[in-house]
Design a protein around this motif. Structure first.
Motif, PDB file in Angstrom:
ATOM      1  N   THR A   1       3.492 -89.862  41.406  1.00  0.00           N
ATOM      2  CA  THR A   1       4.794 -90.499  41.195  1.00  0.00           C
ATOM      3  C   THR A   1       5.898 -89.751  41.929  1.00  0.00           C
ATOM      4  O   THR A   1       6.627 -90.318  42.740  1.00  0.00           O
ATOM      5  CB  THR A   1       5.113 -90.559  39.688  1.00  0.00           C
TER       6      THR A   1
ATOM      7  N   VAL B   1      -1.775-100.395  34.085  1.00  0.00           N
ATOM      8  CA  VAL B   1      -1.098 -99.641  35.139  1.00  0.00           C
ATOM      9  C   VAL B   1      -2.008 -98.498  35.566  1.00  0.00           C
ATOM     10  O   VAL B   1      -2.492 -97.729  34.739  1.00  0.00           O
ATOM     11  CB  VAL B   1       0.250 -99.088  34.636  1.00  0.00           C
TER      12      VAL B   1
ATOM     13  N   THR C   1       2.057 -95.186  39.504  1.00  0.00           N
ATOM     14  CA  THR C   1       3.486 -95.408  39.667  1.00  0.00           C
ATOM     15  C   THR C   1       3.945 -94.542  40.836  1.00  0.00           C
ATOM     16  O   THR C   1       3.723 -93.330  40.830  1.00  0.00           O
ATOM     17  CB  THR C   1       4.258 -95.020  38.397  1.00  0.00           C
TER      18      THR C   1
ATOM     19  N   PHE D   1      10.362 -98.523  43.940  1.00  0.00           N
ATOM     20  CA  PHE D   1       9.315 -98.341  42.939  1.00  0.00           C
ATOM     21  C   PHE D   1       8.131 -99.227  43.298  1.00  0.00           C
ATOM     22  O   PHE D   1       8.292-100.398  43.647  1.00  0.00           O
ATOM     23  CB  PHE D   1       9.825 -98.717  41.542  1.00  0.00           C
TER      24      PHE D   1
ATOM     25  N   ILE E   1       4.484-100.189  41.493  1.00  0.00           N
ATOM     26  CA  ILE E   1       3.662-100.075  40.288  1.00  0.00           C
ATOM     27  C   ILE E   1       2.349-100.793  40.537  1.00  0.00           C
ATOM     28  O   ILE E   1       2.343-101.999  40.853  1.00  0.00           O
ATOM     29  CB  ILE E   1       4.361-100.698  39.068  1.00  0.00           C
ATOM     30  N   GLU E   2       1.246-100.087  40.397  1.00  0.00           N
ATOM     31  CA  GLU E   2      -0.064-100.680  40.632  1.00  0.00           C
ATOM     32  C   GLU E   2      -0.712-101.097  39.312  1.00  0.00           C
ATOM     33  O   GLU E   2      -0.734-100.327  38.346  1.00  0.00           O
ATOM     34  CB  GLU E   2      -0.976 -99.698  41.360  1.00  0.00           C
TER      35      GLU E   2
ATOM     36  N   ARG F   1       0.072-104.860  43.105  1.00  0.00           N
ATOM     37  CA  ARG F   1       1.210-103.980  42.900  1.00  0.00           C
ATOM     38  C   ARG F   1       2.507-104.789  42.893  1.00  0.00           C
ATOM     39  O   ARG F   1       2.633-105.782  43.607  1.00  0.00           O
ATOM     40  CB  ARG F   1       1.275-102.888  43.966  1.00  0.00           C
TER      41      ARG F   1
ATOM     42  N   GLN G   1       6.600-104.406  43.478  1.00  0.00           N
ATOM     43  CA  GLN G   1       7.530-103.549  44.202  1.00  0.00           C
ATOM     44  C   GLN G   1       8.954-104.015  43.937  1.00  0.00           C
ATOM     45  O   GLN G   1       9.231-105.202  43.851  1.00  0.00           O
ATOM     46  CB  GLN G   1       7.248-103.608  45.703  1.00  0.00           C
TER      47      GLN G   1
ATOM     48  N   CYS H   1       8.601-103.287  33.003  1.00  0.00           N
ATOM     49  CA  CYS H   1       8.005-104.250  33.921  1.00  0.00           C
ATOM     50  C   CYS H   1       6.650-104.706  33.387  1.00  0.00           C
ATOM     51  O   CYS H   1       5.878-103.907  32.845  1.00  0.00           O
ATOM     52  CB  CYS H   1       7.836-103.629  35.314  1.00  0.00           C
TER      53      CYS H   1
ATOM     54  N   TRP I   1       4.789-101.803  31.432  1.00  0.00           N
ATOM     55  CA  TRP I   1       5.135-100.514  32.043  1.00  0.00           C
ATOM     56  C   TRP I   1       6.544-100.138  31.627  1.00  0.00           C
ATOM     57  O   TRP I   1       7.482-100.915  31.810  1.00  0.00           O
ATOM     58  CB  TRP I   1       5.029-100.643  33.555  1.00  0.00           C
TER      59      TRP I   1
ATOM     60  N   TYR J   1       9.380 -96.890  32.017  1.00  0.00           N
ATOM     61  CA  TYR J   1       9.599 -95.676  32.793  1.00  0.00           C
ATOM     62  C   TYR J   1      11.027 -95.200  32.616  1.00  0.00           C
ATOM     63  O   TYR J   1      11.959 -96.013  32.525  1.00  0.00           O
ATOM     64  CB  TYR J   1       9.332 -95.928  34.284  1.00  0.00           C
TER      65      TYR J   1
END
Length: 530
Positions: free
Chosen positions: A285, A425, A428, A447, A449-450, A493, A495, A510, A523, A525
């Motif tokens: 990250t 997830v 990140t 960002f 996020i997968e 992912r 974005q 998210c 998710w 964060y």
């Protein structure tokens, strides 16, 4: 399965369980308890222990005894590493419990006496410390210790009849304050649990953090069992007393069914139940340039929660600029835990096997009621510090004279025991915002996020999951999803760019959906602008 070199040392100046278990001390091997010395038999029952803790909470706190502190203070890490428990003096090396028990010696970091008893029927007898049970150099400071000073803690070796050499491998250890830990499915120690957290990282003086002690233990075989053992513990601290029962199962994962009765002496500002303690330095990250040769260093990479309402949440961990507490309000949570999701060795490249560190999940066995899962993150510049705490904090203020009874199960495993069917997830990533080939505006953060899971595998050609993204402040832009071009079906992912000013943290959320159908876990964060 013992760490060759686990560099973690302290949490806020207090010695954690991990200090000496895994920082290279030899894994002692133990055999017949015939050489052990026992005290007189005394009546014992868990109900009696609960009554004892209840009464103890009405009395003035007496700090745990530090016998021969002038000698144990000389037993540094190096000196203690030269002291080995003799194999012939193990408890239960020939039964009746399947797991031989070995003992930790007192030393600089663990000077408090821990009384350890063995239960036989309705009676229990103290196991008496004798230095003759330890191999030590002739010039060791420990040679001056008298018999009866006590132990620092204990551990359970692997079963005598199993495929693993029990003389060199253990699976549970209790050492230091109320810390304990176990290996998971991947045969590796990592994060710790503890009995209670009292005013952990409390920013409101004079609420200083307290570290209650498991000052006395009782070990009991489980009749007829080949994979279980019982441990009882008396906890005592300035503001609390308690009685704990552990039914521990050595299975593919390590399971601990815990029945805790806790009584308060004083008002407590931050009362942490089922606390988990881990280490997070950096991951994919965020990593400072050339801070370390390894790509990632952490025992856990995120907090997972399964709320009372059924939502599955993943909150990646941070190495924060200042001590931060995040609170997730819930009612009767179904579980939560600190997990190590990244299991790829090449992401760590370290012989201490961060890729094999256990995940630890708290499963309530009785309703927790209303409260919060609190996540405490403390800055660190090295891997020697435990800097992450996750715990359950009751909603109502905790006053002196209260009683709490908590029943829960700890799962020391490779993954959470009740994973969602939704996509999860798996990474990140942060970077500079904007478009390739164009100037990157200051304060614009990208960002990525997968997500990975079956719910993303069978999307029709040309159909993309929709990201649902919110931020507590700032402006979101350049939002889209795409399949990760690695040939793995179901790997997507999301974005987006975030434009934000000022140093205050930004809370973000998210998840992926398609129409009215939710496709992923949520998710969360906490972004600290830099």
């Amino acid at each position: 399965m013992n760490d060759a070199f686990d560099r973690r040392l302290f949490l806020q100046g207090a010695v954690s369980l991990s200090t000496l278990i895994a920082l290279g001390l030899p894994a002692a091997a133990f055999a017949d308890e015939g050489a052990l010395t026992f005290g007189p038999a005394e009546p014992f029952s868990f109900d009696g222990l609960v009554d004892r803790a209840r009464k103890l909470a009405t009395e003035a706190y007496v700090p745990a005894e530090k016998p021969a502190a002038d000698i144990t203070s000389k037993l540094t890490y190096e000196e203690l590493g030269k002291i080995k428990f003799k194999t012939e003096d193990a408890l239960w090396a020939n039964g009746p419990a399947p797991f031989p028990v070995t003992f930790f010696h007192l030393g600089t970091f663990f000077q408090k006496k821990v009384t350890i008893n063995v239960v036989d029927g309705k009676n229990a007898s103290e196991i008496i410390y004798r230095k003759s049970s330890f191999d030590m150099p002739a010039d060791s400071p420990a040679q001056a210790l008298p018999d009866g000073v006590g132990f620092a803690g204990f551990r359970f070796q692997e079963p005598r009849t199993g495929p693993i050499d029990w003389k060199k491998n253990d699976w549970v250890a209790f050492l230091g304050a109320s810390y304990f830990r176990a290996i998971g499915e991947l045969y590796q120690y990592g994060l710790s649990a503890r009995g209670l957290a009292v005013n952990a990282a409390d920013p409101n003086p004079p609420h200083q953090e307290e570290f209650p002690d498991f000052k006395e233990f009782w070990l009991e075989p489980v009749a007829g069992s080949t994979n279980q053992v019982k441990v009882y513990a008396l906890l005592d601290g300035p503001s609390v007393a308690g009685a704990f029962s552990f039914l521990m199962t050595r299975d593919k994962a390590v399971l601990m069914d815990i029945d805790a009765h806790v009584f308060t002496r004083n008002d407590i500002n931050r009362f942490g139940l089922t606390p988990l303690t881990s280490m997070y330095w950096f991951s994919e990250t965020i990593k400072q340039t050339a801070i370390d040769w390894r790509p990632e260093v952490h025992d856990s990479d995120g907090l997972a929660m399964w709320t009372g309402g059924g939502e599955h949440i993943w909150r990646p961990l941070n190495n924060v600029p200042a001590t931060t507490t995040s609170a997730f309000i819930d009612s009767n949570p179904r579980g939560f835990g600190l997990l190590q999701r990244d299991r790829i060795f090449d992401h760590y490249l370290d012989g201490v096997m961060y890729d094999r560190r256990p995940s630890l999940w708290v499963e309530p066995l009785a309703p927790f009621g209303e409260g919060q899962v609190q996540l405490i993150e403390i800055p660190t510049d090295d891997e020697i510090h435990d800097n992450v705490v996750a715990m359950w904090v009751p909603k109502d203020p905790v006053k002196a004279g209260q009683e709490f009874n908590l029943k829960y199960r700890l799962h020391w495993a490779a993954d959470e025991p009740f994973p969602t069917n939704l996509a999860r997830v798996v990474a990140t990533r942060l970077g500079n915002g904007g478009h390739p080939g164009q100037p990157r505006p200051p304060g614009l953060r990208k960002f990525m996020i997968e997500f990975l899971g079956d719910s993303l595998k069978d999307l029709p050609y040309g159909v993309k999951p929709v990201p649902v993204i919110t931020a507590s402040r700032g402006e979101l832009s350049y939002i889209f999803t795409e399949a990760v071009p690695d040939g793995i079906n179901g790997h997507w992912r999301a974005q987006f760019d975030l434009q934000v000013t000022g140093p205050d943290p930004v809370e973000m959320r998210c998840y992926l959906k398609l129409g009215d159908k939710v496709l992923s876990e949520t998710w969360l964060y906490q972004y600290h602008p830099f």
